[in-house]
Design an enzyme around this catalytic site. Structure first.
Site, PDB file in Angstrom:
ATOM      1  N   HIS A 213      34.982  44.113  43.927  1.00  0.00           N
ATOM      2  CA  HIS A 213      35.525  44.895  42.813  1.00  0.00           C
ATOM      3  C   HIS A 213      35.656  44.019  41.571  1.00  0.00           C
ATOM      4  O   HIS A 213      36.658  43.324  41.402  1.00  0.00           O
ATOM      5  CB  HIS A 213      36.889  45.485  43.187  1.00  0.00           C
ATOM      6  CG  HIS A 213      36.813  46.586  44.190  1.00  0.00           C
ATOM      7  ND1 HIS A 213      36.611  47.903  43.837  1.00  0.00           N
ATOM      8  CD2 HIS A 213      36.889  46.562  45.546  1.00  0.00           C
ATOM      9  CE1 HIS A 213      36.573  48.649  44.931  1.00  0.00           C
ATOM     10  NE2 HIS A 213      36.734  47.863  45.980  1.00  0.00           N
TER      11      HIS A 213
ATOM     12  N   CYS B  13      31.198  48.507  45.539  1.00  0.00           N
ATOM     13  CA  CYS B  13      31.744  48.648  46.894  1.00  0.00           C
ATOM     14  C   CYS B  13      31.118  49.868  47.588  1.00  0.00           C
ATOM     15  O   CYS B  13      29.945  49.856  47.917  1.00  0.00           O
ATOM     16  CB  CYS B  13      33.269  48.726  46.839  1.00  0.00           C
ATOM     17  SG  CYS B  13      34.059  48.332  48.424  1.00  0.00           S
TER      18      CYS B  13
ATOM     19  N   GLU C 272      36.314  44.900  38.667  1.00  0.00           N
ATOM     20  CA  GLU C 272      37.268  45.450  37.703  1.00  0.00           C
ATOM     21  C   GLU C 272      38.696  44.944  37.890  1.00  0.00           C
ATOM     22  O   GLU C 272      39.518  45.047  36.971  1.00  0.00           O
ATOM     23  CB  GLU C 272      37.259  46.988  37.765  1.00  0.00           C
ATOM     24  CG  GLU C 272      37.835  47.595  39.040  1.00  0.00           C
ATOM     25  CD  GLU C 272      36.827  47.707  40.176  1.00  0.00           C
ATOM     26  OE1 GLU C 272      37.105  48.462  41.122  1.00  0.00           O
ATOM     27  OE2 GLU C 272      35.771  47.043  40.114  1.00  0.00           O
TER      28      GLU C 272
END
Length: 528
Positions: free
Chosen positions: A178, A90, A180
């Site tokens: 993202h 990002c 994660e």
């Protein structure tokens, strides 16, 4: 900058440079799930500091800033000459683009927040085995306008032409989403591709490896000297007690201060478990009356916390001098505390790091300096889920390993208003019923926290043709992954009815049970 040192002797395979993202810790946790050791450092860590750690790869986190602003946080420009793989996430991808000669600007009419479908243009390297059309989590108001020389597009979404990019020759990669977060369906595939395939990191960060290294570290540091541990019965201090017992045996003394605010049967269970069953030296300090006397007439929750914390320190000081001398104080500091104490939060307006107050548990924070303890903190490289794994491997029973979070001040902050013996007895009985019924229903491990709260008001009721005027109990049950956000748990109506019936019939002083259906935010999990 100077980040707190960790006790493990190993260097991280992957370093995450934190630009103020709420997900930086999560990136580290996801990497560790692949059995690779990772560490979070401030975004402005120097190349010299990074070279000392010899990482096999670097990840640049997201952040709240815009790279084109005057004081936007950027990394040391020499980082691009380290000749190791780098992944920008990002804002981290935008830092990469800007510092390598590309352009980033506001995504006017093209900002993306939430889920987006990823269209894979190059299914190699970073995106190997990533399904075309998989969902990824977006959270950006800026976008890449021009790629740096040598970069190519790997994937796009409807609103983001360059959702994933790469400079294959230099092993630089960027994703605008993202990977994660749990909402990114193939996010872990991307993380594994980067960590294992691109960085070639070995999966050697295991529970048993940590235990062996931690025991060696403690033995080298402590030698033959004595260690004192404040034992609360939570998973952190319990795991630490087991680890230290294995490392230094009878050199460890645990102090359990019973301030009178624990759940029903817990003090007896802890003494039976640690002292008698596992032969860990635990000194039991009964300070119930002392703490309760200090809280007489006190209703403000923050004052209650401060009084309990201050009194704990006084008791701890007195008893440690009586039982000592001790050379070391063991603390259950975890890695999130280390990260927070380094102050890596970023002010998006100034680009400067924000100093963040270290979270201190009430029973160890602020201990008098003249006690002259040296600290031993063998868990400070671990996240909470890793502590549970270590505890389980060391032989802790599931009832401690998977115990619901419990606040340091205990039931004193689940009784709104003044705390009295009568209210404590009432709340203990109600809380036990809540936990028993949820466990019997097989839902205990599906719920983050489940407990009772006693309100400082009375309500009218009717029991056995008699008018009653008694306290109401609030049932608070929430579901969460990490406690940062939470949703109220949708328990079966039959279970709610059973809990309510038992409480009003079995607990003296209660005639009403109400259900808290507030999520976090806007509410908090605890009422005080």
């Amino acid at each position: 900058m100077s980040d707190p040192k960790v006790t493990t002797q190993r260097n991280p395979s992957i370093v995450i440079l934190d630009f103020g993202s709420q997900y930086s810790e999560l990136i580290a946790r996801r990497i560790r799930e692949t059995e690779v050791y990772s560490m979070v450092l401030g975004y402005n860590s120097s190349v010299e500091e990074l070279k000392k750690l010899s990482p096999q790869g670097i990840i640049l986190s997201g952040g709240p800033s815009s790279v084109y602003e005057e004081k936007a946080p950027l990394c040391d420009p020499s980082i691009w000459d380290l000749d190791i793989p780098i992944l920008g996430v990002c804002y981290g991808m935008q830092v990469m683009v800007k510092q390598l000669g590309g352009l980033v600007g506001e995504a006017i009419g093209k900002a993306e927040y939430g889920k987006a479908l990823l269209q894979v243009d190059d299914p190699t390297a970073l995106l190997t085995n990533v399904e075309n059309g998989s969902t990824m989590w977006m959270s950006h108001g800026d976008s890449v306008k021009q790629l740096p020389a040598g970069f190519v597009r790997l994937a796009h979404t409807t609103n983001t032409p360059d959702a994933a990019i790469a400079c294959h020759d230099r092993r630089f990669y960027g994703v605008q989403f993202h990977p994660e977060v749990v909402h990114s369906t193939d996010g872990m595939v991307i993380i594994r591709n980067f960590v294992h395939n691109i960085c070639r990191s070995k999966p050697d960060w295991t529970t048993n490896t940590f235990i062996d290294e931690a025991i060696n570290d403690v033995q080298e540091k402590v030698g033959k000297k004595r260690v004192l541990l404040a034992l609360s019965g939570g998973v952190d201090s319990s795991t630490l007690a087991f680890l230290l017992k294995k490392a230094i045996g009878n050199q460890l003394t645990c102090m359990f201060i019973d301030q009178g605010f624990m759940r029903k049967g817990e003090p007896e269970f802890l003494m039976e478990f640690f002292d008698k069953k596992f032969h860990i030296n635990v000194e039991y300090i009964n300070a119930r009356d002392r703490f309760l006397d200090k809280l007489q007439g006190v209703s403000d929750p923050e004052k209650k916390r401060k009084i309990i914390g201050t009194e704990f320190i006084r008791v701890f000081e007195e008893e440690s001098l009586r039982l000592g001398p001790f050379d070391y104080l063991a603390q259950g500091t975890l890695y999130p505390d280390v990260i927070e104490s380094s102050g890596t939060n970023i002010d998006p307006k100034t680009g400067e790091r924000i100093a963040v107050k270290i979270k201190s548990h009430h029973n160890v924070g602020g201990l008098p300096k003249d006690l002259q303890f040296k600290l031993v903190e063998p868990l400070r490289t671990l996240f909470k889920d890793e502590v549970r794994k270590v505890g389980r491997s060391l032989g802790l029973p599931e009832e401690i390993v998977n115990r619901h979070p419990f606040p340091g001040p205990g039931l004193a902050i689940r009784i709104l208003g003044e705390v009295t013996k009568e209210k404590l007895n009432c709340l203990r009985d109600a809380d036990l019923i809540v936990r028993e019924e949820i466990a019997d229903a097989g839902l205990y491990h599906q719920i983050w926290q489940a407990f009772a709260v006693l309100l400082p008001v009375r309500s009218v009721g009717v029991m056995g043709d008699q008018r009653t005027y008694a306290w109401p109990i609030v049932l608070r049950c929430v579901s969460s992954e990490d406690g940062m956000t939470a949703d109220w748990s949708r328990l079966p109506n039959s279970l709610l009815e059973k809990i309510s019936n038992r409480i009003v019939n079995e607990v003296n002083g209660v005639n009403r049970v109400v259900l808290d259906i507030t999520s976090k935010p806007p509410g908090t999990i605890e009422w005080e």
